[in-house]
Design a protein around this motif. Structure first.
Motif, PDB file in Angstrom:
ATOM      1  N   SER A   1      23.974 -32.112  48.167  1.00  0.00           N
ATOM      2  CA  SER A   1      23.417 -33.063  47.211  1.00  0.00           C
ATOM      3  C   SER A   1      22.484 -34.021  47.953  1.00  0.00           C
ATOM      4  N   ASN A   2      21.780 -34.847  47.200  1.00  0.00           N
ATOM      5  CA  ASN A   2      20.936 -35.875  47.812  1.00  0.00           C
ATOM      6  C   ASN A   2      21.607 -37.237  47.784  1.00  0.00           C
ATOM      7  N   LYS A   3      22.935 -37.217  47.588  1.00  0.00           N
ATOM      8  CA  LYS A   3      23.695 -38.461  47.549  1.00  0.00           C
ATOM      9  C   LYS A   3      24.049 -38.882  48.968  1.00  0.00           C
ATOM     10  N   GLU A   4      23.643 -40.090  49.351  1.00  0.00           N
ATOM     11  CA  GLU A   4      23.957 -40.586  50.688  1.00  0.00           C
ATOM     12  C   GLU A   4      25.436 -40.936  50.779  1.00  0.00           C
TER      13      GLU A   4
ATOM     14  N   GLU B   1      25.992 -36.169  51.261  1.00  0.00           N
ATOM     15  CA  GLU B   1      27.302 -35.587  50.951  1.00  0.00           C
ATOM     16  C   GLU B   1      27.197 -34.050  50.931  1.00  0.00           C
ATOM     17  N   GLY B   2      28.103 -33.385  51.594  1.00  0.00           N
ATOM     18  CA  GLY B   2      28.153 -31.926  51.564  1.00  0.00           C
ATOM     19  C   GLY B   2      26.996 -31.241  52.258  1.00  0.00           C
TER      20      GLY B   2
ATOM     21  N   VAL C   1      32.474 -31.864  52.194  1.00  0.00           N
ATOM     22  CA  VAL C   1      32.557 -32.576  53.477  1.00  0.00           C
ATOM     23  C   VAL C   1      31.177 -32.565  54.146  1.00  0.00           C
ATOM     24  N   THR C   2      30.782 -33.704  54.688  1.00  0.00           N
ATOM     25  CA  THR C   2      29.544 -33.804  55.454  1.00  0.00           C
ATOM     26  C   THR C   2      29.855 -33.514  56.915  1.00  0.00           C
TER      27      THR C   2
ATOM     28  N   SER D   1      22.671 -25.320  60.149  1.00  0.00           N
ATOM     29  CA  SER D   1      22.401 -26.658  59.616  1.00  0.00           C
ATOM     30  C   SER D   1      21.452 -26.660  58.426  1.00  0.00           C
ATOM     31  N   ASP D   2      21.582 -27.727  57.609  1.00  0.00           N
ATOM     32  CA  ASP D   2      20.673 -27.957  56.486  1.00  0.00           C
ATOM     33  C   ASP D   2      19.502 -28.848  56.907  1.00  0.00           C
TER      34      ASP D   2
END
Length: 498
Positions: A2-5, A31-32, A193-194, A209-210
């Protein structure tokens, strides 16, 4: 992803005496996602993760976790917020079981007594959620390194980890174990999980990695989407300069044998070893874990005894029964574990270089301090060891500079055969090239070099010849022109002609 910090650092500054370790660093993590941190030794990666985990405090700046903002964290507070760290040196108690390690420090209790049954059941549930078939009643000391790492991950999961930091997680693993670890990491990502993932192996970052954030000299450079970037781009960002050749060109002269090994045997570990090493040659040794490469290096260096066989140096048969015999004959070893076996970490750069050379710098029973300092200065300059001064404690240097100190101490003994066991393990790409250049320089000056490496590009790029070992035997030899990754792996695993 997601783009949620979930985690953000802003304007983080950290000073050590004489060093600005982090210079106004700001970056964020979603996140994630699997978010890699990349940079040379000393770039600031380790300092940042220590601040995130509460191990050290920043001088200024802030950390946001979820909706909460902090100017400092303690280890307990960081764990309570869901930040877990798996360091290269595991934090496990070998004499305890898997489930006791997983819940160490937050045990289930009935009053004053630990409820082991409940802990085991909970540990089994966690391991099952990680898709790991592992008996939680086994003692940790009886587990492989790969399974010990799984226990560390399970420990973090037991504390409801939201951000898991992994520092060089694949360094001690075989390829099959790396594949299993990547599957587990991707599974954790799928659960939200990040993962903050630190590695010097750029190739694996493209697989796992992303996003990648690059650091250099304590400064945050940029964050890129991994699949949209290129290896050369990341390297340029890391080192701040273009590396023209990763493996420098080298002219290999006609063979003048400096070392011959005949019919060498050591129990079940080494069987009928025969090979020669030429002056000016870099001779690569390939093989899977347990093939016998390190065992052979230790025997030639005199760290272990051999049962029978013959060693010939400069056309003379020699007996090497202990390391002092090898050093006297000009044979030295840069070991795989430089911190444990190659250096005295609490001593200075000067003293580490001096210790093997005490006879040469002593007058009767006294050390010639002037000569001692001259030798240290000479090799610090020649090898471009980055240190504030020769009295700097070695443990405070980066991995690449520690490796140079090991090389320096043996160069000062006037060695002529140098064995490198995993010469660039845990070293960043810029320091790697410096080590490669140094190895080439030593070879061109007439030294014979044996190089044991598990990194295929390194073997293929550096070696004049490659010998493949399997189950304690040399099973194949390739010239530089013949060698390919497939041929080497096939020979190492037992396929193809022998």
């Amino acid at each position: 992803m997601s783009n949620k910090e979930i985690l953000k650092v802003e304007n983080i500054v950290k000073h050590y005496p004489g060093v600005l370790a982090l210079n106004n660093v700001s970056c964020s993590f979603y996140e994630g996602e699997i978010h890699a941190l990349l940079g040379e030794n000393g770039a600031g990666k380790s300092t940042l993760i220590k601040i995130l985990s509460g191990a050290i405090q920043a001088d200024s700046g802030s950390i946001s976790i979820g909706d909460e903002v902090f100017h400092s964290l303690s280890p307990d507070r960081a764990q309570g917020l869901g930040v877990g760290v798996i360091y290269q040196e595991f934090n496990l108690v070998p004499q305890l079981t898997v489930y006791e390690n997983i819940f160490l420090g937050h045990e289930y209790k009935n009053g004053l007594f630990v409820n082991k049954k409940k802990m085991k059941e909970a540990a089994d549930k966690i391991l099952k959620s990680l898709r790991m078939d592992l008996d939680s009643s086994i003692l940790v000391k009886d587990l492989s390194i790969a399974y010990q790492q799984i226990v560390e991950i399970a420990k973090a999961v037991s504390r409801d980890v939201r951000v898991l930091i992994m520092d060089e997680p694949t360094a001690p693993l075989t390829q099959n174990e790396v594949d299993a670890l990547f599957d587990l990491v991707k599974h954790l990502r799928s659960k939200g999980v990040t993962i903050i993932y630190i590695s010097h192996r750029i190739e694996e970052l493209f697989e796992i990695s992303d996003r990648v954030s690059v650091f250099r000299d304590g400064t945050y450079i940029d964050t890129v989407i991994t699949k949209d970037s290129q290896r050369s781009q990341l390297i340029d960002m890391m080192v701040g300069r273009k590396l023209i050749e990763e493996f420098p060109e080298k002219k290999y002269a006609i063979c003048d044998e400096i070392l011959e090994v005949h019919n060498l045997n050591q129990g079940s570990r080494l069987k009928d070893i025969n090979f020669s090493l030429c002056r000016g040659e870099i001779l690569g040794f390939a093989g899977l874990v347990g093939a016998g490469r390190t065992e052979l290096a230790r025997v030639i260096f005199g760290a272990d005894q051999y049962d029978n066989g013959e060693l010939i140096i400069d056309n003379k048969s020699v007996e090497i029964k202990k390391t002092s015999d090898a050093i006297a004959k000009g044979v030295v070893l840069i070991p795989e574990d430089r911190k444990l076996q190659g250096l005295l970490l609490e001593l200075s750069v000067k003293h580490n270089i001096s210790i093997p050379n005490l006879k040469n710098i002593s007058k009767t029973i006294f050390i010639d301090k002037k000569r001692d300092s001259q030798i240290a200065d000479e090799y610090i300059s020649a090898l471009r060891i980055k240190t504030p001064n020769k009295d700097q404690i070695v443990k405070n240097l980066s991995g690449g500079n520690q490796q140079k100190v090991v090389i320096a101490k043996w160069m000062a003994t006037n060695s002529k055969i140098m064995i490198f066991d995993e010469p660039t393990r845990g070293i960043d790409v810029g320091a790697k090239q410096e080590i490669y250049m140094l190895m080439h320089k030593l070879a061109e000056e007439g030294m014979g070099i044996i190089m044991i490496s598990s990194e295929m590009p390194e073997l293929l790029g550096m070696s004049d010849r490659i010998l493949v070992m399997r189950e304690g035997r040399i099973v194949k030899e390739f010239t530089k022109e013949e060698a390919t990754q497939n041929k080497i792996l096939e020979a190492a695993a037992g396929g193809g002609d022998e």
